[in-house]
Enzyme design. Sequence first.
Site, mmCIF file in Angstrom:
data_model
loop_
_atom_site.group_PDB
_atom_site.id
_atom_site.type_symbol
_atom_site.label_atom_id
_atom_site.label_comp_id
_atom_site.label_asym_id
_atom_site.label_seq_id
_atom_site.Cartn_x
_atom_site.Cartn_y
_atom_site.Cartn_z
ATOM 1 N N HIS A 14 0.821 -1.152 0.052
ATOM 2 C CA HIS A 14 -0.034 0.096 -0.058
ATOM 3 C C HIS A 14 0.904 1.253 0.015
ATOM 4 C CE1 HIS A 14 0.657 -0.874 4.392
ATOM 5 N NE2 HIS A 14 0.670 0.311 4.485
ATOM 6 N N HIS A 86 4.081 7.139 3.838
ATOM 7 C CA HIS A 86 5.092 5.956 3.810
ATOM 8 C C HIS A 86 4.413 5.293 2.514
ATOM 9 C CE1 HIS A 86 2.330 4.089 6.709
ATOM 10 N NE2 HIS A 86 2.265 3.049 5.942
ATOM 11 N N GLU A 137 7.811 0.893 5.074
ATOM 12 C CA GLU A 137 7.189 -0.259 5.858
ATOM 13 C C GLU A 137 7.338 -1.565 5.270
ATOM 14 O OE1 GLU A 137 2.829 0.283 6.300
ATOM 15 O OE2 GLU A 137 2.795 -1.542 7.700
HETATM 16 CO CO CO Z 1 1.174 1.239 6.200
#
Ligand code: CO
Length: 143
Positions: A14, A86, A137
């Site tokens: 994502h 992020h 991440e």
């Molecule tokens: Co995230």
Amino acid sequence: MSNKLPLSISDVGHISIAVPSLKEAQLFYSKTFGCEASDPIDVPAQGIRMVYLFFSNIKIELMEPINSSSPIQKFLDKNPAGGLHHICLTTNNADEAKNILLEGDIRILGGDKVIKGHHGRDIFFMHPKDACGTLIEIEQTDN
Ligand code: CO
């Protein structure tokens, strides 16, 4: 440098965007791009409320802070209009990925620990200063 790099990465899981108002941002995305969104999800451990916007190949995660000590509030203090926060890359073993990065002198945020995301999957964040200025991440896909 670790000779175990590169990590085995499956895909971009994502993209995450911090916004001052989840409601307004969701309305913008639905009016402008016709995006379908999830119901809001509260993640008290991270001080955020979020929704997912669904695209055929990826999710965008919109996040708003739910309290003043939220890290997202600190981000918005510097970027009041919101912005890219992020990106998430997925792998099949977060713990192993973390160890390979540490051996390669790439720092991990939060005391080098793999934590559970709100979805129950293992995640951790790489230090942006060791990742071309982007917060990345790493999320495990299969647990
Ligand atoms: Co995230």
